[in-house]
Write a protein that holds these residues in place. Sequence first.
Motif, PDB file in Angstrom:
ATOM      1  N   SER A   1      -4.343   3.775   0.753  1.00 52.55           N
ATOM      2  CA  SER A   1      -3.835   2.567   1.396  1.00 52.55           C
ATOM      3  C   SER A   1      -4.982   1.694   1.892  1.00 52.55           C
ATOM      4  O   SER A   1      -5.017   0.474   1.651  1.00 52.55           O
ATOM      5  CB  SER A   1      -2.919   2.949   2.567  1.00 52.55           C
ATOM      6  OG  SER A   1      -2.526   1.804   3.295  1.00 52.55           O
ATOM      7  N   GLU A   2      -5.925   2.294   2.584  1.00 55.27           N
ATOM      8  CA  GLU A   2      -7.064   1.543   3.119  1.00 55.27           C
ATOM      9  C   GLU A   2      -7.889   0.907   1.999  1.00 55.27           C
ATOM     10  O   GLU A   2      -8.330  -0.245   2.106  1.00 55.27           O
ATOM     11  CB  GLU A   2      -7.940   2.474   3.963  1.00 55.27           C
ATOM     12  CG  GLU A   2      -9.105   1.768   4.639  1.00 55.27           C
ATOM     13  CD  GLU A   2      -9.900   2.692   5.541  1.00 55.27           C
ATOM     14  OE1 GLU A   2     -10.938   2.251   6.070  1.00 55.27           O
ATOM     15  OE2 GLU A   2      -9.482   3.872   5.710  1.00 55.27           O
TER      16      GLU A   2
ATOM     17  N   THR B  93       0.624   1.987   7.766  1.00 57.06           N
ATOM     18  CA  THR B  93       0.621   1.751   9.210  1.00 57.06           C
ATOM     19  C   THR B  93       1.981   1.298   9.710  1.00 57.06           C
ATOM     20  O   THR B  93       2.466   1.765  10.740  1.00 57.06           O
ATOM     21  CB  THR B  93      -0.439   0.697   9.570  1.00 57.06           C
ATOM     22  OG1 THR B  93      -1.735   1.184   9.212  1.00 57.06           O
ATOM     23  CG2 THR B  93      -0.419   0.390  11.060  1.00 57.06           C
TER      24      THR B  93
ATOM     25  N   ILE C 269      -6.104  -2.160   0.670  1.00 57.91           N
ATOM     26  CA  ILE C 269      -6.251  -3.279   1.610  1.00 57.91           C
ATOM     27  C   ILE C 269      -7.605  -3.950   1.435  1.00 57.91           C
ATOM     28  O   ILE C 269      -7.713  -5.180   1.366  1.00 57.91           O
ATOM     29  CB  ILE C 269      -6.070  -2.791   3.060  1.00 57.91           C
ATOM     30  CG1 ILE C 269      -4.623  -2.357   3.291  1.00 57.91           C
ATOM     31  CG2 ILE C 269      -6.459  -3.892   4.052  1.00 57.91           C
ATOM     32  CD1 ILE C 269      -4.404  -1.644   4.616  1.00 57.91           C
TER      33      ILE C 269
ATOM     34  N   THR D 269       0.830  -1.200   0.000  1.00 48.80           N
ATOM     35  CA  THR D 269       0.000   0.000   0.000  1.00 48.80           C
ATOM     36  C   THR D 269       0.866   1.252   0.000  1.00 48.80           C
ATOM     37  O   THR D 269       2.087   1.185   0.169  1.00 48.80           O
ATOM     38  CB  THR D 269      -0.916   0.049   1.232  1.00 48.80           C
ATOM     39  OG1 THR D 269      -0.141   0.440   2.384  1.00 48.80           O
ATOM     40  CG2 THR D 269      -1.584  -1.281   1.503  1.00 48.80           C
TER      41      THR D 269
ATOM     42  N   ASP E 240       0.393  -3.385   4.654  1.00 48.47           N
ATOM     43  CA  ASP E 240      -0.069  -2.047   5.018  1.00 48.47           C
ATOM     44  C   ASP E 240       1.134  -1.189   5.411  1.00 48.47           C
ATOM     45  O   ASP E 240       1.453  -1.031   6.590  1.00 48.47           O
ATOM     46  CB  ASP E 240      -1.074  -2.150   6.170  1.00 48.47           C
ATOM     47  CG  ASP E 240      -1.617  -0.794   6.600  1.00 48.47           C
ATOM     48  OD1 ASP E 240      -1.241   0.228   5.997  1.00 48.47           O
ATOM     49  OD2 ASP E 240      -2.422  -0.764   7.553  1.00 48.47           O
TER      50      ASP E 240
END
Length: 256
Positions: free
Chosen positions: A153-154, A172, A157, A122, A169
């Motif tokens: 990024s989210e 994070t 995922i 990500t 990820d």
Amino acid sequence: MVGPQRPLFVLFGSSIVQFSYSNDGWGSILSDLYARKADILFRGYSGWNSRRAVQVLDQIFPKDATVQPSLVIVYFGGNDSMGSHSSGLGPHVPLPEYIENMRKIAIHLKSLSEKTRIIFLTCPPVNEELISQSTSTIFTRLGRTNEACGRYSEACIDMCKEMDLKVIDLWTAVQKRENWRETCFIDGIHFSSEGSNVVVEEILKVLKEAEWEPSLHWKSMPTEFAEDSPYDVIAIDGKTTINISEWAFHRKIQWD
């Protein structure tokens, strides 16, 4: 081709891939770890977004190739997440199109071979202050924000979970590092050696935990020409010998 044939890994993405041999980058670390284990090819294109990547999938990953990758690691998103320009030009790709493009990439790669494994990376975070201090380029004019990187990024995922794909990820993982803004980047966007260490740690974690047959974790893969012979061993004390082909790997303890 130069034989014997080893498993083929391909790193495919934008500048995060292209520059991964610089500054003790994550690509160079992987190449070091997988010496005599796998051949790692780089297909990194600075400035590219997912829209451009989709246009060349058949050229970079032809379905009729004699040898197909054992592993493809894919990164796009940072450029896509940048602010849009009034002209419509520039790297920005709207979030729904970005996800559709990443889905197309995944579908194409899965079609190459039933043995081709895929890992998506990500968007990592960015240090906005460092970006503004170190450059007056497009990154500043169009805007590259940590918040936007987080949204892309989210979304990546979620897409990977839906398609049952491995995903890391980075947004994070990097931010868990102490003083990540100061230590993980050279310019607020591209990785320093510390940032690359995070990437490698996360990739190896996935490869170690994945229930793939055969395993693609570096310590589980055979070493090319690893058999003992008078040419491959060195004496330590006149009695004990070690196999040079494996000895180098024992020194890389931090990547266990």
